[in-house]
Design an enzyme around this catalytic site. Structure first.
Site, PDB file in Angstrom:
ATOM      1  CB  SER A 111       9.322 -54.981  12.692  1.00  0.00           C
ATOM      2  OG  SER A 111       9.149 -55.381  11.235  1.00  0.00           O
TER       3      SER A 111
HETATM    4  N1  SAH Z   1       6.698 -54.028   8.201  1.00  0.00           N
HETATM    5  C1  SAH Z   1       6.118 -55.232   8.391  1.00  0.00           C
HETATM    6  C2  SAH Z   1       7.023 -56.339   8.415  1.00  0.00           C
HETATM    7  C3  SAH Z   1       6.320 -57.558   8.141  1.00  0.00           C
HETATM    8  S1  SAH Z   1       7.522 -58.929   8.188  1.00  0.00           S
HETATM    9  C4  SAH Z   1       5.259 -54.959   9.996  1.00  0.00           C
HETATM   10  O1  SAH Z   1       5.942 -54.591  10.724  1.00  0.00           O
HETATM   11  O2  SAH Z   1       4.084 -55.479  10.067  1.00  0.00           O
HETATM   12  C5  SAH Z   1       8.047 -58.865   6.499  1.00  0.00           C
HETATM   13  C6  SAH Z   1       7.087 -59.022   5.488  1.00  0.00           C
HETATM   14  O3  SAH Z   1       7.691 -59.174   4.247  1.00  0.00           O
HETATM   15  C7  SAH Z   1       5.873 -60.035   5.528  1.00  0.00           C
HETATM   16  O4  SAH Z   1       4.704 -59.653   5.297  1.00  0.00           O
HETATM   17  C8  SAH Z   1       6.330 -60.961   4.148  1.00  0.00           C
HETATM   18  O5  SAH Z   1       5.365 -61.376   3.732  1.00  0.00           O
HETATM   19  C9  SAH Z   1       6.908 -59.757   3.341  1.00  0.00           C
HETATM   20  N2  SAH Z   1       7.746 -60.166   1.931  1.00  0.00           N
HETATM   21  C10 SAH Z   1       8.617 -61.245   2.180  1.00  0.00           C
HETATM   22  N3  SAH Z   1       9.201 -61.168   0.975  1.00  0.00           N
HETATM   23  C11 SAH Z   1       8.543 -60.322   0.013  1.00  0.00           C
HETATM   24  C12 SAH Z   1       8.745 -59.973  -1.239  1.00  0.00           C
HETATM   25  N4  SAH Z   1       9.435 -60.394  -2.119  1.00  0.00           N
HETATM   26  N5  SAH Z   1       7.896 -58.845  -1.602  1.00  0.00           N
HETATM   27  C13 SAH Z   1       6.951 -58.125  -0.762  1.00  0.00           C
HETATM   28  N6  SAH Z   1       6.703 -58.701   0.342  1.00  0.00           N
HETATM   29  C14 SAH Z   1       7.595 -59.327   1.117  1.00  0.00           C
END
Ligand code: SAH
Length: 221
Positions: A71
């Protein structure tokens, strides 16, 4: 240049660029001193591929593989600030570990962080990074975040870093009274950052601002 000098050079550059990033966050309205300190001190370049490390202190999201992104720093700061606005939080659940950067920010501000990631490869990489940084108040799990993490519920705070179409009932049910959840809600370009607070009589919803997140998906990968 020797390896040592080279490292010093990189270190100085990144300290300057980190300071610029913090300045930008302040200008964008972030005021929580703990959040700003976490953004200043955490090595965001270790949460992205080496090829992208030089861009780690720009205020932008970056790809982390599997169609996912780390993010944007402003969004990490804004969500953390919104989560902590009602006072300190003891235990926080994060859904969507991704790179683990948001997890690390939370770990430096609350007592315990639990984080769930659906993509096994991202979960494993985040686990290695956070262990490397010696953040010991973090527990990660590979699983579907829709289910929360009932073993450790209820939580004082829940932060969701991928967008469901509506507020997931299973997650709000794991909020402690007085606790709040910060999450993006909606489809594609129609998403908003929302804070849901559990009160004595029910739930209170507040709109924070429009955002764009990857969707919260079902199951694991
Ligand atoms: N906070 C992270 C954001 C990553 S993007 C950062 O800054 O690196 C969002 C993340 O949510 C991705 O890694 C994706 O795989 C995860 N995601 C999507 N749906 C999900 C679910 N149902 N359960 C757990 N993780 C999920």
């Amino acid at each position: 240049m020797t390896a040592a000098l080279c490292e010093v050079g990189i270190g100085m550059t990144s300290q300057r660029t980190r300071e610029r990033l913090v300045q930008r966050l302040v200008e964008a309205g972030i005021s929580h001193s703990g959040v700003l300190e976490a953004m200043r001190s955490l090595p965001r370049h270790l949460f992205v591929d080496e090829a992208l490390a030089s861009r780690a202190y720009e205020d932008s999201s970056l790809p982390i593989g599997h169609g996912q992104t780390i993010s944007q720093p402003y969004i990490v700061a804004r969500m953390t600030e919104a989560l902590l606005a009602g006072g300190p939080r003891d235990t926080v659940l994060e859904i969507g570990t991704g790179s683990g950067f948001q997890t690390a920010v939370l770990a430096s501000l609350v007592r315990r962080v639990y984080s769930v990631e659906r993509v096994a490869d991202l979960y494993e990489k985040a686990e290695r990074r956070l262990r490397g940084l010696k953040l010991r108040n973090v527990r990660l799990r590979h699983g579907d975040g829709h289910l929360g993490w009932s073993d450790y519920a209820p939580f004082d705070g829940i932060l969701v870093t991928a967008a469901p179409e509506g507020v997931p009932r299973g997650l709000v049910a794991q909020l402690a009274p007085g606790g709040c959840m910060v999450l993006p809600v909606g489809r594609n370009e129609q998403q908003a950052l929302v804070r849901v607070t559990r009160t004595e009589s029910g739930y209170e919803h507040e709109l924070i601002e429009p955002v764009v997140f990857v969707p919260l998906l079902g199951g694991t990968a």
